[in-house]
Design an enzyme around this catalytic site. Structure first.
Site, PDB file in Angstrom:
ATOM      1  CD  GLU A   1      -2.832  -1.363   2.330  1.00  0.00           C
ATOM      2  OE1 GLU A   1      -2.806  -0.474   3.214  1.00  0.00           O
ATOM      3  OE2 GLU A   1      -3.574  -2.353   2.399  1.00  0.00           O
TER       4      GLU A   1
ATOM      5  CG  ASN B   1      -0.725  -6.891  -1.432  1.00  0.00           C
ATOM      6  OD1 ASN B   1      -1.338  -7.495  -2.307  1.00  0.00           O
ATOM      7  ND2 ASN B   1      -1.203  -6.769  -0.192  1.00  0.00           N
TER       8      ASN B   1
ATOM      9  CD  GLU C   1      -4.586  -7.852   1.615  1.00  0.00           C
ATOM     10  OE1 GLU C   1      -5.468  -7.148   2.156  1.00  0.00           O
ATOM     11  OE2 GLU C   1      -3.374  -7.578   1.656  1.00  0.00           O
TER      12      GLU C   1
ATOM     13  CG  HIS D   1     -10.026  -5.673   0.669  1.00  0.00           C
ATOM     14  ND1 HIS D   1     -10.181  -6.870   1.334  1.00  0.00           N
ATOM     15  CD2 HIS D   1      -8.719  -5.312   0.830  1.00  0.00           C
ATOM     16  CE1 HIS D   1      -9.029  -7.218   1.896  1.00  0.00           C
ATOM     17  NE2 HIS D   1      -8.128  -6.295   1.596  1.00  0.00           N
TER      18      HIS D   1
ATOM     19  CG  ASP E   1     -12.854  -8.902   1.795  1.00  0.00           C
ATOM     20  OD1 ASP E   1     -13.011  -7.870   1.108  1.00  0.00           O
ATOM     21  OD2 ASP E   1     -12.095  -8.924   2.779  1.00  0.00           O
TER      22      ASP E   1
END
Length: 399
Positions: A215, A256, A319, A292, A321
């Protein structure tokens, strides 16, 4: 006599009612020994010979209880060698390295949770959500501790699962001695190099990949203002990658980030950085796309994964979801199933996409409700560790 007969009838009905599966619960399939009837308003519906589920308002035939019929090309999750009914098995059958899940140390005391997580056919890769971050591994300068990280690394090893290291350099979850130190550029560069080298080196030979830089950009594509960039400029990035490569030459090294799932300023910034690093000979092997996402609001993921892959690096969805407003309706869960299928199919369709990791597989341990008020139901399994329609969406995506 009439009262006794009524009581006997009631008693006879109790086991039947207690044996019912809830909506979205498993209700049949080869080897299944649990309930085979469903709660009112839902019907036991065959997904494949090994898995049937209680779906609301469905009228599909009952599940098989003995030998499976021959799979056909239209069977969800089927493969040329038979039904791939578990998610990692389906990913590998589709030519990918893994389908995995994040986890955290406190969750490993939950036996029912662990019994699902440790199945290598279901999850072929594990990411520690917190125990390898800076505050967990170097709480004081030069004082390293790996107890939490080792627990998850050993769990993955014991179950034949790949390990993803997460992470080396991130603006968040830093101990105060890093953020408030006032280090000059030379000292901070040494701190970054020592930290990355020590942590990655501790897991040498155990981690398939590492999120070395996490990030680093704002959503508009500018560099995030943090202690690393403010002191070192962009130089902290090659410093971290070079230290990680020296510590474990065989681990895949990633950058990432989130909100890079579709074309835009932030995705362009990541692409430009990767191109620059490669041109400079800095060791970088992959781009991690966090994903996400929100139900019904997917970006053009297939296009962006292909674009990242064209840079000559691996791509992974790291990651995943897909959250929604609570409570989740039946229609929302069906849309979520389609969205999970779309995401998985996007990875399947890009040769450079090596795998997908959900950011924990169950809503029971999802980070979403504590971060996004009123949002949740983001994971493929529900709070009770029962598979949701999203599981079938994932299988459909790999098929």
């Amino acid at each position: 006599m009439k009262l006794a007969a009524s009581f006997a009838t009631l008693v006879a009905l109790v086991p039947f009612a207690a044996a019912q599966s809830p909506v979205w619960g498993q209700c049949g399939g080869i080897g299944w020994t649990g309930p085979t009837t469903c709660a009112a308003g839902s019907t036991c519906t065959v997904s494949n010979p090994y898995y049937s589920q209680c779906l609301p308002g469905s009228s599909a035939p009952p599940p098989p209880s003995s030998s499976p019929s021959s799979p056909t090309s239209s069977s969800p999750g089927s493969s040329p060698t038979g039904p791939a009914t578990k998610l990692n098995a389906a990913a590998v059958a589709a030519g990918k390295k893994y389908f995995g899940s994040a986890t955290d140390n406190n969750e490993l005391s939950d036996t029912a949770y662990v019994n699902i997580l440790k199945d290598g056919q279901q999850f072929g890769q594990i990411t520690p959500a917190n125990s390898m971050k800076w505050d967990a591994t170097e709480p004081n300068r030069g004082q390293f501790t790996f107890t939490g990280g080792d627990q998850i690394a050993n769990f993955a090893k014991a179950n034949g699962q790949l390990l993803r290291g997460h992470n080396c350099v991130w603006y968040n979850q830093l101990p105060g001695w890093v953020t408030n130190s006032g280090f000059n550029s030379s000292t901070l560069s040494s701190v970054v190099s020592t930290h990355c080298g020590t942590v990655v080196g501790h897991y040498k030979g155990q981690a398939y990949a590492w999120d070395v830089i996490n990030e680093a950009f704002n959503d508009d594509g500018t560099w995030r203002s943090d202690v690393f960039y403010n002191t070192l400029g962009q130089a902290f990035v090659p410093t971290a990658f070079q230290a990680a490569r020296a510590a474990d030459p065989d681990a895949k090294l990633y950058i990432n980030d989130y909100n890079i799932e579709g074309p835009g300023a932030k995705a362009n910034a990541v692409s430009n950085l990767v191109s620059t690093l490669k041109a400079q000979g800095v060791p970088i092997d992959g781009i991690g796309v966090q994903a996400h996402l929100i139900v019904g609001q997917l970006p053009n993921l297939a296009q962006q994964l292909a674009s990242f892959g064209s840079l000559g690096v691996e791509v992974a969805i790291t990651e995943l979801d897909i959250r929604t407003t609570l409570p989740a309706s039946s229609a929302t869960l069906q849309q979520q199933q389609r969205d999970y299928q779309t995401v998985i199919a996007a990875c399947k369709g890009v040769a450079g996409c090596v795998g997908v990791t959900v950011w924990d597989y169950t809503d029971k341990y999802s980070w979403v409700p504590n971060t996004f008020s009123g949002q949740g139901a983001a994971c493929p399994w529900d709070q009770n560790l029962q598979p949701k329609p999203a599981v079938q969406g994932i299988l459909n995506g790999w098929a």
